[in-house]
Write a protein that holds these residues in place. Structure first.
Motif, PDB file in Angstrom:
ATOM      1  N   GLU A 175      -7.774 -13.290  -5.656  1.00 46.61           N
ATOM      2  CA  GLU A 175      -8.433 -12.717  -4.487  1.00 46.61           C
ATOM      3  C   GLU A 175      -8.470 -11.199  -4.546  1.00 46.61           C
ATOM      4  O   GLU A 175      -9.341 -10.570  -3.946  1.00 46.61           O
ATOM      5  N   GLN A 176      -7.533 -10.602  -5.235  1.00 42.88           N
ATOM      6  CA  GLN A 176      -7.497  -9.151  -5.388  1.00 42.88           C
ATOM      7  C   GLN A 176      -8.534  -8.702  -6.424  1.00 42.88           C
ATOM      8  O   GLN A 176      -8.984  -9.508  -7.253  1.00 42.88           O
ATOM      9  N   PRO A 177      -8.920  -7.430  -6.390  1.00 43.66           N
ATOM     10  CA  PRO A 177      -9.836  -6.931  -7.425  1.00 43.66           C
ATOM     11  C   PRO A 177      -9.178  -7.041  -8.800  1.00 43.66           C
ATOM     12  O   PRO A 177      -7.962  -6.890  -8.922  1.00 43.66           O
ATOM     13  N   PRO A 178      -9.946  -7.307  -9.846  1.00 41.76           N
ATOM     14  CA  PRO A 178      -9.365  -7.332 -11.185  1.00 41.76           C
ATOM     15  C   PRO A 178      -8.873  -5.942 -11.578  1.00 41.76           C
ATOM     16  O   PRO A 178      -9.357  -4.924 -11.077  1.00 41.76           O
ATOM     17  N   LEU A 179      -7.909  -5.904 -12.463  1.00 38.91           N
ATOM     18  CA  LEU A 179      -7.386  -4.642 -12.988  1.00 38.91           C
ATOM     19  C   LEU A 179      -8.301  -4.204 -14.122  1.00 38.91           C
ATOM     20  O   LEU A 179      -8.382  -4.877 -15.158  1.00 38.91           O
ATOM     21  N   GLN A 258       0.119 -14.523  -9.487  1.00 37.55           N
ATOM     22  CA  GLN A 258       1.039 -13.437  -9.817  1.00 37.55           C
ATOM     23  C   GLN A 258       0.305 -12.099  -9.910  1.00 37.55           C
ATOM     24  O   GLN A 258       0.842 -11.068  -9.500  1.00 37.55           O
ATOM     25  N   MET A 259      -0.926 -12.115 -10.457  1.00 39.75           N
ATOM     26  CA  MET A 259      -1.703 -10.877 -10.491  1.00 39.75           C
ATOM     27  C   MET A 259      -2.041 -10.418  -9.079  1.00 39.75           C
ATOM     28  O   MET A 259      -1.977  -9.218  -8.773  1.00 39.75           O
ATOM     29  N   ASP A 260      -2.392 -11.356  -8.204  1.00 40.43           N
ATOM     30  CA  ASP A 260      -2.676 -10.986  -6.816  1.00 40.43           C
ATOM     31  C   ASP A 260      -1.450 -10.366  -6.147  1.00 40.43           C
ATOM     32  O   ASP A 260      -1.550  -9.353  -5.446  1.00 40.43           O
ATOM     33  N   ASP A 261      -0.290 -10.989  -6.347  1.00 39.01           N
ATOM     34  CA  ASP A 261       0.941 -10.448  -5.771  1.00 39.01           C
ATOM     35  C   ASP A 261       1.237  -9.057  -6.330  1.00 39.01           C
ATOM     36  O   ASP A 261       1.628  -8.139  -5.593  1.00 39.01           O
ATOM     37  N   PHE A 262       1.059  -8.913  -7.627  1.00 42.98           N
ATOM     38  CA  PHE A 262       1.319  -7.636  -8.300  1.00 42.98           C
ATOM     39  C   PHE A 262       0.389  -6.547  -7.773  1.00 42.98           C
ATOM     40  O   PHE A 262       0.819  -5.449  -7.388  1.00 42.98           O
ATOM     41  N   PRO A 273       0.671  12.078  -4.882  1.00 42.33           N
ATOM     42  CA  PRO A 273       0.599  13.299  -4.079  1.00 42.33           C
ATOM     43  C   PRO A 273      -0.837  13.784  -3.881  1.00 42.33           C
ATOM     44  O   PRO A 273      -1.627  13.834  -4.823  1.00 42.33           O
ATOM     45  N   GLY A 274      -1.168  14.075  -2.636  1.00 44.59           N
ATOM     46  CA  GLY A 274      -2.489  14.585  -2.305  1.00 44.59           C
ATOM     47  C   GLY A 274      -3.525  13.517  -2.030  1.00 44.59           C
ATOM     48  O   GLY A 274      -4.660  13.843  -1.649  1.00 44.59           O
ATOM     49  N   LEU A 275      -3.169  12.246  -2.201  1.00 43.99           N
ATOM     50  CA  LEU A 275      -4.113  11.164  -1.953  1.00 43.99           C
ATOM     51  C   LEU A 275      -3.681  10.365  -0.726  1.00 43.99           C
ATOM     52  O   LEU A 275      -2.517  10.405  -0.336  1.00 43.99           O
ATOM     53  N   ASP A 276      -4.633   9.646  -0.144  1.00 41.96           N
ATOM     54  CA  ASP A 276      -4.333   8.949   1.103  1.00 41.96           C
ATOM     55  C   ASP A 276      -4.141   7.455   0.917  1.00 41.96           C
ATOM     56  O   ASP A 276      -3.931   6.729   1.886  1.00 41.96           O
ATOM     57  N   ARG A 277      -4.213   6.961  -0.332  1.00 40.50           N
ATOM     58  CA  ARG A 277      -4.039   5.543  -0.567  1.00 40.50           C
ATOM     59  C   ARG A 277      -3.580   5.302  -1.999  1.00 40.50           C
ATOM     60  O   ARG A 277      -3.874   6.099  -2.898  1.00 40.50           O
ATOM     61  N   ALA A 278      -2.854   4.205  -2.181  1.00 39.29           N
ATOM     62  CA  ALA A 278      -2.482   3.778  -3.528  1.00 39.29           C
ATOM     63  C   ALA A 278      -3.514   2.755  -3.984  1.00 39.29           C
ATOM     64  O   ALA A 278      -3.865   1.847  -3.233  1.00 39.29           O
ATOM     65  N   GLU A 279      -4.012   2.905  -5.205  1.00 43.93           N
ATOM     66  CA  GLU A 279      -5.069   2.025  -5.681  1.00 43.93           C
ATOM     67  C   GLU A 279      -4.893   1.759  -7.166  1.00 43.93           C
ATOM     68  O   GLU A 279      -4.294   2.558  -7.893  1.00 43.93           O
ATOM     69  N   ILE A 280      -5.402   0.632  -7.624  1.00 46.51           N
ATOM     70  CA  ILE A 280      -5.330   0.272  -9.032  1.00 46.51           C
ATOM     71  C   ILE A 280      -6.595   0.711  -9.753  1.00 46.51           C
ATOM     72  O   ILE A 280      -7.634   0.935  -9.111  1.00 46.51           O
ATOM     73  N   PRO A 281      -6.554   0.860 -11.079  1.00 44.76           N
ATOM     74  CA  PRO A 281      -7.790   1.101 -11.818  1.00 44.76           C
ATOM     75  C   PRO A 281      -8.791  -0.026 -11.580  1.00 44.76           C
ATOM     76  O   PRO A 281      -8.470  -1.201 -11.758  1.00 44.76           O
ATOM     77  N   GLY A 282      -9.971   0.333 -11.148  1.00 46.64           N
ATOM     78  CA  GLY A 282     -11.003  -0.647 -10.840  1.00 46.64           C
ATOM     79  C   GLY A 282     -11.079  -1.021  -9.372  1.00 46.64           C
ATOM     80  O   GLY A 282     -12.074  -1.598  -8.932  1.00 46.64           O
ATOM     81  N   GLY A 283     -10.052  -0.693  -8.595  1.00 47.57           N
ATOM     82  CA  GLY A 283     -10.036  -1.074  -7.189  1.00 47.57           C
ATOM     83  C   GLY A 283     -11.067  -0.330  -6.366  1.00 47.57           C
ATOM     84  O   GLY A 283     -11.774  -0.925  -5.542  1.00 47.57           O
ATOM     85  N   LEU A 284     -11.156   0.979  -6.573  1.00 51.15           N
ATOM     86  CA  LEU A 284     -12.124   1.777  -5.826  1.00 51.15           C
ATOM     87  C   LEU A 284     -13.550   1.369  -6.200  1.00 51.15           C
ATOM     88  O   LEU A 284     -14.436   1.275  -5.332  1.00 51.15           O
ATOM     89  N   GLU A 285     -13.786   1.118  -7.500  1.00 50.18           N
ATOM     90  CA  GLU A 285     -15.113   0.687  -7.941  1.00 50.18           C
ATOM     91  C   GLU A 285     -15.486  -0.644  -7.289  1.00 50.18           C
ATOM     92  O   GLU A 285     -16.642  -0.837  -6.887  1.00 50.18           O
ATOM     93  N   HIS A 286     -14.528  -1.542  -7.202  1.00 51.13           N
ATOM     94  CA  HIS A 286     -14.748  -2.860  -6.585  1.00 51.13           C
ATOM     95  C   HIS A 286     -15.171  -2.687  -5.122  1.00 51.13           C
ATOM     96  O   HIS A 286     -16.086  -3.371  -4.630  1.00 51.13           O
ATOM     97  N   GLU A 287     -14.526  -1.787  -4.428  1.00 55.65           N
ATOM     98  CA  GLU A 287     -14.834  -1.540  -3.020  1.00 55.65           C
ATOM     99  C   GLU A 287     -16.209  -0.910  -2.857  1.00 55.65           C
ATOM    100  O   GLU A 287     -16.993  -1.301  -1.976  1.00 55.65           O
ATOM    101  N   ARG A 288     -16.507   0.077  -3.702  1.00 49.74           N
ATOM    102  CA  ARG A 288     -17.790   0.767  -3.600  1.00 49.74           C
ATOM    103  C   ARG A 288     -18.964  -0.173  -3.880  1.00 49.74           C
ATOM    104  O   ARG A 288     -20.006  -0.082  -3.209  1.00 49.74           O
TER     105      ARG A 288
END
Length: 320
Positions: A175-179, A258-262, A273-288
């Motif tokens: 269910e989570q975005p792929p890494l 397990q990937m979803d939990d991770f 530091p300086g960012l407002d969210r923690a995100e995985i590689p590919g997560g922001l692209e998935h959202e956009r």
């Protein structure tokens, strides 16, 4: 370049797709290849990878109209086994042979457990993430690297030896975005940053040298000196793809859970530091991809200028 510009207009992806497709048809590409390129460029824009999106339309079209690349390339499978394939690009851009190669590799991986593919005799293949996403969509791990002509002159710093060779590694989730790691193996500030973080720069260099070794040498791309005169001057790249069927290693439901939990855990951590969210590689692209498909792609001023140039040069209407 790959940040949302401060000033922009929204353009719906369908309009950009029609625009790029029209441009490539004017540049004498066949219908199928023109559509494939348009789809890939708009997909890059939707992910915010503007450097490899529709702003490349004019540059690519010019390479065809100026005779640097073959607009009527005939993609051919030169060698094939149950787990390997090599595809020749016939002097065109790298997108068509690369998509063919990775799709064949994924099909073979699903049958045999893993498979690899190479391509050569073509130009730029765009964002490496295009091809690892093909693997992820089939439930496979995907690895994609590309190489260009290698520069190992004695008067050039080794910190530049990797060039900007791209590398992408992708792992499916549930269910989570792929890494999806999708990056260039270079920094324009390599010499400057080396003084501050030499280990980091050497690691980036290592990625670049691996790209040259696999996406270049293993793909059959000889040095520029050895290649000699070329029929198509824009031919300067090769690529390597690996697909691994995770179902052969682990129960797929367990792997996805397990990937979803991770990934959920990573996204719940404190941001850098300086960012407002923690995100995985590919997560922001998935959202956009999902948001901008509805709202339109933010096209900044430099992006607009590049699209206007294509419109003028190819005598087609701008996409807004």
């Amino acid at each position: 370049m790959n940040v949302v510009p401060d000033t922009y207009i929204r353009v719906m992806p369908e309009r950009l797709n029609v625009f790029s497709r029209s441009a490539f048809l004017k540049a004498d590409l066949d219908e199928e290849t023109a559509q494939l390129l348009a789809d890939a460029l708009v997909a890059a824009d939707l992910r915010g990878v503007f450097s490899h999106g529709t702003r490349m339309t004019n540059s690519y079209a010019t390479q065809f109209t100026d005779g640097q690349l073959n607009p009527r390339a005939r993609i051919a499978v030169e060698r094939e086994t149950a787990t390997t394939v090599h595809v020749d690009g016939d002097g065109g851009l790298g997108y068509a042979p690369s998509f063919k190669a990775v799709r064949m590799a994924v099909e073979k991986a699903r049958a045999q457990g893993l498979a690899m593919a190479t391509t050569c005799n073509h130009g730029h293949f765009g964002s490496a993430g295009h091809y690892t996403r093909v693997a992820v969509e089939a439930g496979c791990v995907g690895i994609a690297v590309s190489s260009h002509f290698r520069d190992v002159r004695p008067d050039t710093s080794i910190l530049r030896a990797g060039g900007a060779s791209p590398i992408s590694i992708a792992v499916p989730a549930g269910e989570q975005p792929p890494l999806i790691l999708d990056m260039a193996s270079a920094s324009e500030r390599a010499e400057e940053l080396f003084a501050e973080a030499p280990a980091t720069i050497f690691k980036i260099l290592g990625f670049g040298l691996v790209c040259h070794s696999l996406g270049g040498i293993a793909a059959g791309m000889v040095s520029q000196e050895e290649a000699g005169p070329r029929r198509w001057e824009g031919v300067d790249q090769g690529a390597f793809f690996l697909a691994i069927d995770l179902d052969r290693l682990i129960d797929p439901a367990t792997q996805r859970r397990q990937m979803d939990d991770f990934i959920a855990g990573l996204r719940g951590m404190q941001p850098a530091p300086g960012l407002d969210r923690a995100e995985i590689p590919g997560g922001l692209e998935h959202e956009r991809e999902r948001l901008w498909a509805r709202e339109g792609i933010p096209v900044g001023e430099a992006h607009q200028t590049a699209l206007k140039a294509a419109a003028t040069n190819l005598d087609i209407p701008a996409p807004w």
